[in-house]
Scaffold this motif. Structure first.
Motif, PDB file in Angstrom:
ATOM      1  N   HIS A 101       0.812  -1.217   0.000  1.00 24.47           N
ATOM      2  CA  HIS A 101       0.000   0.000   0.000  1.00 24.47           C
ATOM      3  C   HIS A 101       0.843   1.264   0.000  1.00 24.47           C
ATOM      4  O   HIS A 101       0.317   2.363  -0.193  1.00 24.47           O
ATOM      5  CB  HIS A 101      -0.933  -0.003   1.210  1.00 24.47           C
ATOM      6  CG  HIS A 101      -1.878  -1.168   1.222  1.00 24.47           C
ATOM      7  ND1 HIS A 101      -1.606  -2.337   1.907  1.00 24.47           N
ATOM      8  CD2 HIS A 101      -3.055  -1.355   0.584  1.00 24.47           C
ATOM      9  CE1 HIS A 101      -2.603  -3.192   1.712  1.00 24.47           C
ATOM     10  NE2 HIS A 101      -3.481  -2.626   0.913  1.00 24.47           N
ATOM     11  N   ALA A 102       2.152   1.114   0.223  1.00 24.81           N
ATOM     12  CA  ALA A 102       3.052   2.271   0.208  1.00 24.81           C
ATOM     13  C   ALA A 102       4.453   1.797  -0.154  1.00 24.81           C
ATOM     14  O   ALA A 102       4.839   0.670   0.178  1.00 24.81           O
ATOM     15  CB  ALA A 102       3.061   2.950   1.571  1.00 24.81           C
ATOM     16  N   PRO A 103       5.249   2.640  -0.825  1.00 23.72           N
ATOM     17  CA  PRO A 103       6.604   2.241  -1.215  1.00 23.72           C
ATOM     18  C   PRO A 103       7.474   1.841  -0.027  1.00 23.72           C
ATOM     19  O   PRO A 103       8.372   1.004  -0.160  1.00 23.72           O
ATOM     20  CB  PRO A 103       7.157   3.483  -1.906  1.00 23.72           C
ATOM     21  CG  PRO A 103       5.951   4.225  -2.372  1.00 23.72           C
ATOM     22  CD  PRO A 103       4.889   3.972  -1.351  1.00 23.72           C
ATOM     23  N   SER A 104       7.218   2.434   1.133  1.00 24.62           N
ATOM     24  CA  SER A 104       8.023   2.132   2.315  1.00 24.62           C
ATOM     25  C   SER A 104       7.903   0.676   2.756  1.00 24.62           C
ATOM     26  O   SER A 104       8.721   0.184   3.542  1.00 24.62           O
ATOM     27  CB  SER A 104       7.626   3.049   3.476  1.00 24.62           C
ATOM     28  OG  SER A 104       6.249   2.888   3.784  1.00 24.62           O
ATOM     29  N   GLU A 105       6.896  -0.029   2.255  1.00 29.31           N
ATOM     30  CA  GLU A 105       6.701  -1.436   2.632  1.00 29.31           C
ATOM     31  C   GLU A 105       7.641  -2.386   1.891  1.00 29.31           C
ATOM     32  O   GLU A 105       7.734  -3.562   2.251  1.00 29.31           O
ATOM     33  CB  GLU A 105       5.254  -1.852   2.370  1.00 29.31           C
ATOM     34  CG  GLU A 105       4.227  -1.114   3.220  1.00 29.31           C
ATOM     35  CD  GLU A 105       2.801  -1.499   2.850  1.00 29.31           C
ATOM     36  OE1 GLU A 105       2.587  -2.605   2.325  1.00 29.31           O
ATOM     37  OE2 GLU A 105       1.890  -0.679   3.073  1.00 29.31           O
ATOM     38  N   VAL A 106       8.317  -1.925   0.845  1.00 36.59           N
ATOM     39  CA  VAL A 106       9.232  -2.795   0.096  1.00 36.59           C
ATOM     40  C   VAL A 106      10.419  -3.143   0.995  1.00 36.59           C
ATOM     41  O   VAL A 106      11.138  -2.240   1.444  1.00 36.59           O
ATOM     42  CB  VAL A 106       9.722  -2.114  -1.195  1.00 36.59           C
ATOM     43  CG1 VAL A 106      10.739  -3.002  -1.911  1.00 36.59           C
ATOM     44  CG2 VAL A 106       8.540  -1.809  -2.112  1.00 36.59           C
ATOM     45  N   PRO A 107      10.674  -4.438   1.267  1.00 37.52           N
ATOM     46  CA  PRO A 107      11.665  -4.821   2.276  1.00 37.52           C
ATOM     47  C   PRO A 107      13.080  -5.016   1.731  1.00 37.52           C
ATOM     48  O   PRO A 107      13.934  -5.573   2.426  1.00 37.52           O
ATOM     49  CB  PRO A 107      11.109  -6.154   2.781  1.00 37.52           C
ATOM     50  CG  PRO A 107      10.473  -6.759   1.569  1.00 37.52           C
ATOM     51  CD  PRO A 107       9.887  -5.596   0.791  1.00 37.52           C
ATOM     52  N   GLU A 108      13.342  -4.586   0.491  1.00 37.93           N
ATOM     53  CA  GLU A 108      14.656  -4.814  -0.116  1.00 37.93           C
ATOM     54  C   GLU A 108      15.007  -3.635  -1.000  1.00 37.93           C
ATOM     55  O   GLU A 108      14.234  -2.683  -1.145  1.00 37.93           O
ATOM     56  CB  GLU A 108      14.640  -6.112  -0.932  1.00 37.93           C
ATOM     57  CG  GLU A 108      13.597  -6.109  -2.061  1.00 37.93           C
ATOM     58  CD  GLU A 108      13.721  -7.315  -2.973  1.00 37.93           C
ATOM     59  OE1 GLU A 108      14.841  -7.527  -3.493  1.00 37.93           O
ATOM     60  OE2 GLU A 108      12.721  -8.023  -3.175  1.00 37.93           O
ATOM     61  N   GLU A 109      16.205  -3.688  -1.604  1.00 38.50           N
ATOM     62  CA  GLU A 109      16.601  -2.638  -2.530  1.00 38.50           C
ATOM     63  C   GLU A 109      15.649  -2.604  -3.724  1.00 38.50           C
ATOM     64  O   GLU A 109      15.171  -3.637  -4.188  1.00 38.50           O
ATOM     65  CB  GLU A 109      18.028  -2.876  -3.027  1.00 38.50           C
ATOM     66  CG  GLU A 109      19.093  -2.681  -1.961  1.00 38.50           C
ATOM     67  CD  GLU A 109      20.482  -2.932  -2.501  1.00 38.50           C
ATOM     68  OE1 GLU A 109      21.384  -2.150  -2.173  1.00 38.50           O
ATOM     69  OE2 GLU A 109      20.670  -3.913  -3.246  1.00 38.50           O
TER      70      GLU A 109
END
Length: 256
Positions: free
Chosen positions: A138-146
């Motif tokens: 739901h938000a870019p900040s949730e992506v857990p990797e590069e």
């Protein structure tokens, strides 16, 4: 000049739009190229999982340029990666989401997972169609990797949004990547091809490449033998003298 590497875009080039599987002819050609000591490189905005499935019968004959040069795979290993600065990737993703008039859906690409901010307008079905690993966020900040690439899917087409986004994000190589996609990345296909050539000690003059869209230009501009598809936009057909309807047609003659 002695060709040692042949690179090809996928969607719109090897796979005309709407097709899901490659013709047997290209697999036979890739095997024959390999027998002659020539490596084949699928060069695409797709992730490795999708490309590996697509080229499964000949994967051992290929080096894979994934995510428009953001990730390079060979022999099942990631041999190079060109991530985006995290803050910039998140800024671009938020801009593509908020300034696409409620029409755009955003995909953030990791090494081998697509992270989707979707609105139910077709991006999810497209990602499922091409076989990517994916996760809904739901938000870019949730992506857990590069993050290696940020894209917007515009189900009504890119025409109304090209001038809105491409000049704004030139620093991230923003480019039209197909009828419905605009991509941003700190890599590009040219950077990917240079990485492959440096790693494998191949001269760029000894590379043939096929493409059909503006995100292929960085690759076509640096190789010794560039081909543009007959169906490409007029400015691209004017720029490159070698035209073909299908890479297989060129390779058939090359392998005679």
């Amino acid at each position: 000049m002695s060709i040692k590497l042949i690179c090809s875009d996928i969607d719109g080039t090897l796979l005309q739009y709407g097709k899901k599987e490659l013709e047997d002819e290209i697999f036979e050609q890739i095997r024959e190229l390999h027998r002659r000591g020539i490596l084949f490189c699928p060069a695409s905005g797709r992730q490795y999982t999708s490309l590996r499935k697509l080229f499964a019968p000949v994967a051992d004959c290929c080096v894979f340029l994934c995510e428009n040069g953001g990730v390079i795979y060979k022999d099942e290993q990631c041999i190079a990666k060109n991530p985006m600065p995290r803050a910039l990737a998140e800024e671009i993703a938020n801009d593509l989401w908020t300034r696409s008039d409620g029409q755009g859906e955003v995909m953030l690409s990791g090494q081998n997972t697509a992270y989707l901010m979707e609105r139910g307008m077709g991006m999810l079905q497209r990602i499922q169609f091409i076989g990517n690993n994916y996760q809904i966020i739901h938000a870019p900040s949730e992506v857990p990797e590069e993050i290696t690439k940020v894209s917007v899917y515009l189900h009504e087409g890119v025409e109304s949004y090209t001038e809105r986004f491409v000049p704004r994000w030139k620093e991230a190589n923003c480019a039209v990547a197909g009828p419905y996609w605009i991509d941003t990345t700190f890599a590009n296909k040219g950077i990917g091809v240079r990485s492959i050539c440096k790693t494998l000690d191949i001269d760029l003059a000894d590379v043939m490449a096929f493409g059909d869209n503006y995100n292929d230009v960085s690759m076509l501009d640096i190789v010794g033998v560039p081909y543009i598809m007959d169906g490409a936009a007029a400015p691209l057909r004017e720029k490159y003298p070698n035209h073909t309807p299908r890479p297989e047609d060129v390779l058939r003659e090359f392998l005679k």
